[in-house]
Enzyme design. Structure first.
Site, PDB file in Angstrom:
ATOM      1  CB  SER A 131      -0.993  -0.024   1.378  1.00  0.00           C
ATOM      2  OG  SER A 131      -0.179   0.460   2.276  1.00  0.00           O
ATOM      3  CE  LYS A 132      -2.847   6.784   0.415  1.00  0.00           C
ATOM      4  NZ  LYS A 132      -3.658   7.936  -0.052  1.00  0.00           N
TER       5      LYS A 132
END
Ligand code: GLU
Length: 490
Positions: free
Chosen positions: A261-262
């Site tokens: 994920s970011k």
């Protein structure tokens, strides 16, 4: 291979392009280019609530930076436009009516709070509420109501259009990566195809557009595999033949479980977006600003899930186009390996000329005010693993650096200082080529060759690292070397 090959990358503009999306775009691009086909960018922006300003521009810029320029897109146009779904509303209306007329879809008027009640009641009994053949006749829709009631409600109440999922049917389909798959319709619900805001849902718009845009292959992330039975049935309901499908595996965190994920980028200290992304409080450095070459990002993304038997790893885009085939994409998720990306970056940098590196540094704004010459790059190229932060990594080329704390005592000892004094005096008299400088150091060395080199390195570089010491001395020149050693001796 169906001809012509037309593939699409269909992101929703809900934020910057993440590495997962970039890889999907790349696999589509490679398949298109390998088969002299077309690579299309379609923006799926029917969910207006989730739209994030600036996403479309970012996606386009990121694709262009990576060299994955579409053949058709919202900005470029094309024969099959518009390429933004929000501009195709009229088209969806026409097609949803076709499904209602042929009995594959129906109007539903249930209020959100009533559906919630049903869900809770089912939960209490340890069951899951599914809006489908088992209970649709007990709910408020055009299948359970009389014709005139439906007509009245259509005029007065918000409504959605749902797909009429067959009661008991085995839905079989083929995925290029996973092979034959069969799913029973019993577990599937009557998905909403058209929302009360008169916008289609993802499923409906996606299928209609893939058909109307003459898409031959759908390559997308594995997270869409559960939607495939519905999509296949939608094609059937229209009497259309579906494209071929390939669902590519997830990109996983470098360690631990789950999708990358970011937030992981920040946690593990590497970028997850191609370019810098700023949005209010959010700020992310991209691979570009970090100093990763676009061709390296592409090379690395291609390897995340795809590999040839010969284990070749360093590819340029043309070689990828030639070698790529969807059959060699694996089924299981692949861990993002930042070390490997950096290793690839070093490999690609070694293939660039120093002039090319200077050009790229200037595009990045990295040479700003620094005396980046061909000689400087020649010297550090073998050690250059990325183009970002050139001043931090290689500042010693452009000016004297502070000696790293902790190493100072090495210089401060009397023996090292007396060697430095002796070598400096010798250098004042004769400052030759790298070999001569080395011989001179040997002659002056009172503390052993290794320690003498270390002391000089600390004067010139500020740390016990850097390129060949004598080449560096030649590069810096007599005056600068004497100045740096002198400043330590005062
Ligand atoms: N709009 C979807 C996404 O953002 C596209 C999925 C697909 O390619 O069908 O992932």
């Amino acid at each position: 291979m169906p001809s012509p090959v037309r593939v699409r990358f269909a992101p929703s503009p809900t934020g910057p392009l993440h590495v997962g999306g970039l890889r999907t775009a790349l696999y589509n691009y490679l398949l298109a280019k390998k088969n002299s086909g077309s690579f299309i960018l379609r923006i799926e922006d029917t969910d207006t609530k989730r739209e994030v300003e600036g996403s479309y521009k970012y996606i386009e810029e990121a694709l262009n930076w990576c060299g994955l320029t579409p053949d058709e897109s919202p900005s470029l146009g094309g024969e099959y436009g518009p390429y933004k779904q929000s501009e195709r509303k009229g088209i969806y209306k026409e097609y949803i009516n076709e499904l209602i007329e042929n009995g594959s879809a129906y109007y539903a008027f249930d209020r959100a709070e009533d559906l919630d009640k049903h869900r809770k009641n089912h939960e209490k009994r340890g069951k899951t509420f599914i809006y489908n053949a088992h209970n649709r006749l007990k709910l408020v829709n055009s299948l359970s109501l009389k014709k005139n009631e439906v007509e009245d409600l259509l005029k007065t109440t918000p409504y959605v259009v749902r797909f009429r999922m067959p009661e008991e049917k085995v839905i079989g389909f083929y995925d290029e990566i996973r092979g034959k798959i069969e799913v029973s319709s019993r577990e599937l619900d009557d998905k909403v195809l058209f929302k009360s805001d008169q916008m289609p849902t993802y499923h409906f718009a996606n299928v209609v557009d893939d058909h109307l845009m003459n898409i031959s292959h759908v390559i997308r992330g594995e997270e869409w595999l559960p939607s495939l039975p519905l999509h296949v049935l939608l094609y059937k309901s229209f009497g259309w033949s579906p494209p071929s499908f390939a669902h590519i595996p997830l990109i996983l965190k470098p360690s631990g479980k789950g999708k990358l994920s970011k937030r992981d980028g920040k946690k593990f200290g590497f970028p997850v977006f191609p370019l810098k992304w700023e949005n209010g409080e959010e700020e992310y450095v991209g691979f570009k600003e970090f100093g990763i070459l676009p061709e390296v990002l592409i090379n690395y993304m291609a390897l995340l899930g795809w590999s040839k038997r010969d284990n070749k790893e360093v590819y340029l885009i043309d070689e990828l186009i030639e070698s790529f085939d969807i059959d060699s994409v694996g089924k299981s998720g692949v861990k993002f390996d930042f070390e490997k990306l950096i290793w690839l970056n070093t490999q690609h940098i070694q293939k660039l000329s120093s002039e090319d590196i200077i050009k790229r540094l200037s595009e990045l704004g990295e040479e700003n005010g620094l005396a980046v010459s061909k000689d400087a790059i020649d010297l550090i190229k073998p050690r250059l693993d990325r183009l970002g932060d050139i001043e931090i990594e290689y500042g010693y080329l452009f000016g004297q650096q502070e000696v790293e704390t902790g190493l100072k005592h090495k210089l401060m000892n009397d023996d090292s200082l007396s060697f430095l004094r002796k070598y400096k005096t010798a250098l004042e008299k004769s400052f030759g080529n790298a070999e001569e400088l080395k011989a001179l150091l040997n002659e002056c060395s009172t503390i052993g060759f290794g320690k003498s080199m270390g002391a000089m390195r600390l004067c010139l570089v500020g740390k016990l690292a850097g390129p060949d010491l004598f080449e560096l001395m030649v590069f810096l020149g007599k005056d600068e070397v004497l100045k740096r050693v002198g400043s330590i001796l005062v």
